[in-house]
Design an enzyme around this catalytic site. Structure first.
Site, PDB file in Angstrom:
ATOM      1  N   LYS A  61      -0.535   8.546  -6.820  1.00 38.55           N
ATOM      2  CA  LYS A  61       0.425   8.050  -7.774  1.00 38.55           C
ATOM      3  C   LYS A  61       1.331   8.955  -8.239  1.00 38.55           C
ATOM      4  O   LYS A  61       0.782  10.021  -9.068  1.00 38.55           O
ATOM      5  CB  LYS A  61      -0.239   7.076  -8.683  1.00 38.55           C
ATOM      6  CG  LYS A  61       1.061   6.307  -9.669  1.00 38.55           C
ATOM      7  CD  LYS A  61       0.375   5.205 -10.628  1.00 38.55           C
ATOM      8  CE  LYS A  61       1.553   4.459 -11.209  1.00 38.55           C
ATOM      9  NZ  LYS A  61       2.271   3.686 -10.364  1.00 38.55           N
ATOM     10  N   THR A  70       5.318  -1.127   4.953  1.00 38.61           N
ATOM     11  CA  THR A  70       4.164  -0.253   5.616  1.00 38.61           C
ATOM     12  C   THR A  70       3.556   0.362   4.328  1.00 38.61           C
ATOM     13  O   THR A  70       2.824   1.218   4.563  1.00 38.61           O
ATOM     14  CB  THR A  70       4.956   0.971   6.321  1.00 38.61           C
ATOM     15  OG1 THR A  70       6.082   1.390   5.866  1.00 38.61           O
ATOM     16  CG2 THR A  70       5.494   0.229   7.672  1.00 38.61           C
ATOM     17  N   GLY A 106       4.600   2.581 -14.669  1.00 36.28           N
ATOM     18  CA  GLY A 106       5.294   1.601 -15.133  1.00 36.28           C
ATOM     19  C   GLY A 106       4.847   0.519 -15.947  1.00 36.28           C
ATOM     20  O   GLY A 106       5.315   0.152 -16.881  1.00 36.28           O
ATOM     21  N   THR A 107       3.530   0.188 -15.526  1.00 32.26           N
ATOM     22  CA  THR A 107       2.714  -0.903 -16.254  1.00 32.26           C
ATOM     23  C   THR A 107       2.534  -0.209 -17.775  1.00 32.26           C
ATOM     24  O   THR A 107       2.571  -0.889 -18.718  1.00 32.26           O
ATOM     25  CB  THR A 107       1.441  -1.157 -15.685  1.00 32.26           C
ATOM     26  OG1 THR A 107       1.572  -1.655 -14.418  1.00 32.26           O
ATOM     27  CG2 THR A 107       0.723  -2.169 -16.529  1.00 32.26           C
ATOM     28  N   ARG A 151       1.411   0.425   0.757  1.00 35.36           N
ATOM     29  CA  ARG A 151       0.081  -0.361   0.386  1.00 35.36           C
ATOM     30  C   ARG A 151       0.138  -1.627   0.020  1.00 35.36           C
ATOM     31  O   ARG A 151      -0.575  -2.625   0.242  1.00 35.36           O
ATOM     32  CB  ARG A 151      -0.813   0.514  -0.865  1.00 35.36           C
ATOM     33  CG  ARG A 151      -1.390   1.824  -0.235  1.00 35.36           C
ATOM     34  CD  ARG A 151      -2.101   2.516  -1.625  1.00 35.36           C
ATOM     35  NE  ARG A 151      -2.530   3.786  -1.188  1.00 35.36           N
ATOM     36  CZ  ARG A 151      -3.493   4.335  -1.865  1.00 35.36           C
ATOM     37  NH1 ARG A 151      -3.848   3.758  -3.074  1.00 35.36           N
ATOM     38  NH2 ARG A 151      -3.994   5.730  -1.432  1.00 35.36           N
ATOM     39  N   THR A 192       9.038  -2.447  -7.655  1.00 39.24           N
ATOM     40  CA  THR A 192       9.567  -0.972  -7.387  1.00 39.24           C
ATOM     41  C   THR A 192       9.696  -0.251  -8.917  1.00 39.24           C
ATOM     42  O   THR A 192      10.527  -0.982  -9.611  1.00 39.24           O
ATOM     43  CB  THR A 192      10.909  -1.051  -6.576  1.00 39.24           C
ATOM     44  OG1 THR A 192      10.539  -1.488  -5.148  1.00 39.24           O
ATOM     45  CG2 THR A 192      11.122   0.373  -6.559  1.00 39.24           C
ATOM     46  N   HIS A 215      -4.709   6.353 -12.749  1.00 39.11           N
ATOM     47  CA  HIS A 215      -4.587   5.629 -11.279  1.00 39.11           C
ATOM     48  C   HIS A 215      -5.186   6.844 -10.213  1.00 39.11           C
ATOM     49  O   HIS A 215      -5.577   7.922 -10.710  1.00 39.11           O
ATOM     50  CB  HIS A 215      -3.107   5.687 -11.029  1.00 39.11           C
ATOM     51  CG  HIS A 215      -2.360   4.289 -11.646  1.00 39.11           C
ATOM     52  ND1 HIS A 215      -2.159   4.116 -13.334  1.00 39.11           N
ATOM     53  CD2 HIS A 215      -2.478   3.030 -11.223  1.00 39.11           C
ATOM     54  CE1 HIS A 215      -1.881   3.275 -13.447  1.00 39.11           C
ATOM     55  NE2 HIS A 215      -1.849   2.328 -12.563  1.00 39.11           N
TER      56      HIS A 215
END
Length: 237
Positions: free
Chosen positions: A153, A14, A159-160, A16, A94, A149
């Site tokens: 968020k 559910t 994380g990137t 994005r 994740t 972002h």
């Protein structure tokens, strides 16, 4: 010759990313068939032909080849354990995993093929390689990573950004981070190397969240049938 579709379990259906994955599998010839969609709660047992399962019902999902997980850290242990028990591959995006969870994933990769990435964009996979190369070739240069972002968020740096920073560190750089949360920005990452009189900028800008879902599906189709191990997106291009 007909190729059997990869049987997918979507974990975090559910969210994005989960919704993007389901839509792309429904609209495009992705080479994948979604056999189960898992979320914290479900309102209907079947949606668009896909069986729906609550997180508490995870053990009862049908057979699958690969699980794609875009959930939260508190749901990660359960899907990892299920993949190990079923001998299925895991593709996870994740973020915010604890050190203990990262160690569990490393251990699991001795039993199943697994690919974890903070960003499944194929362009970001290439950017990671470029950053590592630049850091190696530019010793002593300042390294700054700026990420932007949407306002919803929660984690910062992203994380990137941290993954790109790890690539820079592997090349000898010492990255510094800056985060921006504004509007509905999908995702932007700028890695800057600077020295006296010159500056190099390596950037990736996402204008559509589908690129992450497409990348995850790309990885999933290439992970089925692999030997156990920890795989990077760049290795599966």
């Amino acid at each position: 010759m007909t190729t059997t579709p990869v049987r997918l379990l979507i974990h975090g259906a559910t969210g994005r990313m989960g919704q993007a994955l389901l839509r792309l599998c429904r609209e495009q010839d992705s080479g994948c068939e979604v056999v189960a969609a898992v979320a914290r709660r479900v309102d209907a047992r079947v949606v668009d032909g896909v069986p729906q399962f609550a997180a508490a019902e995870l053990a009862g999902v049908p057979a699958f080849d690969v699980a794609i997980d875009f959930s939260l850290p508190e749901g990660f242990d359960a899907i990892l354990s299920l993949c190990i028990a079923r001998g299925a591959a895991l593709v996870s995006g994740t973020t915010g995993l604890s050190d203990a969870q990262k160690a569990q994933l490393d251990t699991a990769s001795t039993k199943i093929p697994a690919a974890w990435a903070s960003n499944f964009s194929l362009g970001v996979a290439v950017l990671h390689e470029l950053v590592a190369r630049a850091a190696t070739l530019l010793p002593g240069w300042d390294c700054d990573i700026v990420e932007a972002h949407h306002t919803r968020k929660l984690d910062a740096p992203s994380g990137t950004a941290l993954t790109l920073g790890a690539a820079a560190q592997a090349g000898g750089a010492q990255p510094h981070y800056a985060s921006i949360r504004a509007g509905d920005i999908v995702g932007e990452h700028l890695v800057q190397f600077a020295a006296a009189g010159e500056r190099i900028e390596l950037a990736h800008r996402a204008s559509n969240r589908d690129i992450f879902a497409r990348g995850a599906l790309h990885v999933a189709t290439r992970l089925r049938g692999r030997t156990p191990g920890s795989y990077r997106v760049a290795e599966l291009l």
